[in-house]
Design a protein around this motif. Structure first.
Motif, PDB file in Angstrom:
ATOM      1  N   GLY A  70       0.813  -1.208   0.000  1.00 28.36           N
ATOM      2  CA  GLY A  70       0.000   0.000   0.000  1.00 28.36           C
ATOM      3  C   GLY A  70       0.844   1.255   0.000  1.00 28.36           C
ATOM      4  O   GLY A  70       2.075   1.210  -0.103  1.00 28.36           O
ATOM      5  N   LEU A  71       0.179   2.363   0.119  1.00 30.19           N
ATOM      6  CA  LEU A  71       0.866   3.649   0.122  1.00 30.19           C
ATOM      7  C   LEU A  71       1.455   3.927   1.497  1.00 30.19           C
ATOM      8  O   LEU A  71       0.742   3.876   2.496  1.00 30.19           O
ATOM      9  CB  LEU A  71      -0.087   4.775  -0.261  1.00 30.19           C
ATOM     10  N   PRO A  72       2.743   4.243   1.551  1.00 33.19           N
ATOM     11  CA  PRO A  72       3.356   4.546   2.840  1.00 33.19           C
ATOM     12  C   PRO A  72       3.096   5.985   3.268  1.00 33.19           C
ATOM     13  O   PRO A  72       2.705   6.826   2.467  1.00 33.19           O
ATOM     14  CB  PRO A  72       4.843   4.340   2.570  1.00 33.19           C
TER      15      PRO A  72
ATOM     16  N   THR B 234       6.888   4.971   6.323  1.00 33.10           N
ATOM     17  CA  THR B 234       6.244   4.027   7.233  1.00 33.10           C
ATOM     18  C   THR B 234       5.073   3.336   6.551  1.00 33.10           C
ATOM     19  O   THR B 234       4.227   3.994   5.946  1.00 33.10           O
ATOM     20  CB  THR B 234       5.721   4.751   8.491  1.00 33.10           C
ATOM     21  N   TRP B 235       5.064   2.007   6.667  1.00 34.03           N
ATOM     22  CA  TRP B 235       3.937   1.198   6.233  1.00 34.03           C
ATOM     23  C   TRP B 235       3.289   0.643   7.494  1.00 34.03           C
ATOM     24  O   TRP B 235       3.793  -0.317   8.087  1.00 34.03           O
ATOM     25  CB  TRP B 235       4.383   0.044   5.339  1.00 34.03           C
ATOM     26  N   ASN B 236       2.205   1.264   7.970  1.00 33.75           N
ATOM     27  CA  ASN B 236       1.481   0.767   9.142  1.00 33.75           C
ATOM     28  C   ASN B 236       0.600  -0.385   8.699  1.00 33.75           C
ATOM     29  O   ASN B 236      -0.294  -0.213   7.868  1.00 33.75           O
ATOM     30  CB  ASN B 236       0.632   1.873   9.771  1.00 33.75           C
ATOM     31  N   LEU B 237       0.850  -1.563   9.247  1.00 28.13           N
ATOM     32  CA  LEU B 237       0.099  -2.752   8.858  1.00 28.13           C
ATOM     33  C   LEU B 237      -1.025  -3.059   9.838  1.00 28.13           C
ATOM     34  O   LEU B 237      -2.044  -3.617   9.462  1.00 28.13           O
ATOM     35  CB  LEU B 237       1.044  -3.955   8.750  1.00 28.13           C
ATOM     36  N   VAL B 238      -0.824  -2.705  11.119  1.00 25.93           N
ATOM     37  CA  VAL B 238      -1.829  -2.958  12.153  1.00 25.93           C
ATOM     38  C   VAL B 238      -1.952  -1.715  13.028  1.00 25.93           C
ATOM     39  O   VAL B 238      -0.945  -1.163  13.461  1.00 25.93           O
ATOM     40  CB  VAL B 238      -1.431  -4.163  13.040  1.00 25.93           C
ATOM     41  N   GLU B 239      -3.180  -1.286  13.264  1.00 29.36           N
ATOM     42  CA  GLU B 239      -3.476  -0.201  14.201  1.00 29.36           C
ATOM     43  C   GLU B 239      -4.727  -0.639  14.942  1.00 29.36           C
ATOM     44  O   GLU B 239      -5.823  -0.568  14.401  1.00 29.36           O
ATOM     45  CB  GLU B 239      -3.735   1.114  13.458  1.00 29.36           C
TER      46      GLU B 239
END
Length: 111
Positions: A10-12, A31-36
């Motif tokens: 996805g888009l970082p 940053t690639w946030n995968l889980v929030e």
């Protein structure tokens, strides 16, 4: 919920440290946030060379995937971290983060 691969997808988010925190260089964070979820964050972070001041209000587990960084706690000795190193930055840590070679890490943060 399906199992998530820990890979940049996805888009970082692209950011820089606040100018007043920068000591040297012009570091850029990707940053690639995968889980929030419920104060838990996990993903991949990359930074280009530079040095900046850090203050941690959160707990963070990291594993360097590539690059070289030096973390120095206020009043402490520098710790050089390289690809393959895993470490925990405790809540309340204050010091500097120096990226010597572009560094990529995976992380888990607990607020």
């Amino acid at each position: 919920m399906p199992i998530l691969p820990v890979a940049p997808t996805g888009l970082p988010e692209i950011e820089r440290p606040a100018p007043e925190k920068v000591i040297a260089g012009d570091p850029v964070f990707t940053t690639w946030n995968l889980v929030e979820e419920d104060g838990l964050y996990a993903g991949i972070w990359e930074a280009t060379p530079g040095t900046w001041r850090i203050t941690y209000d959160e707990w963070e587990y990291c594993r360097l995937l590539s690059g070289v960084s030096i973390l120095t706690e206020e009043g402490g000795a520098p710790v050089t971290l390289r690809a393959g190193d895993s470490f925990v930055i405790p809540r309340g840590f204050k010091g500097t983060w120096q990226v010597v070679e572009t560094t990529r890490k995976d992380y888990v943060i607990r607020l």
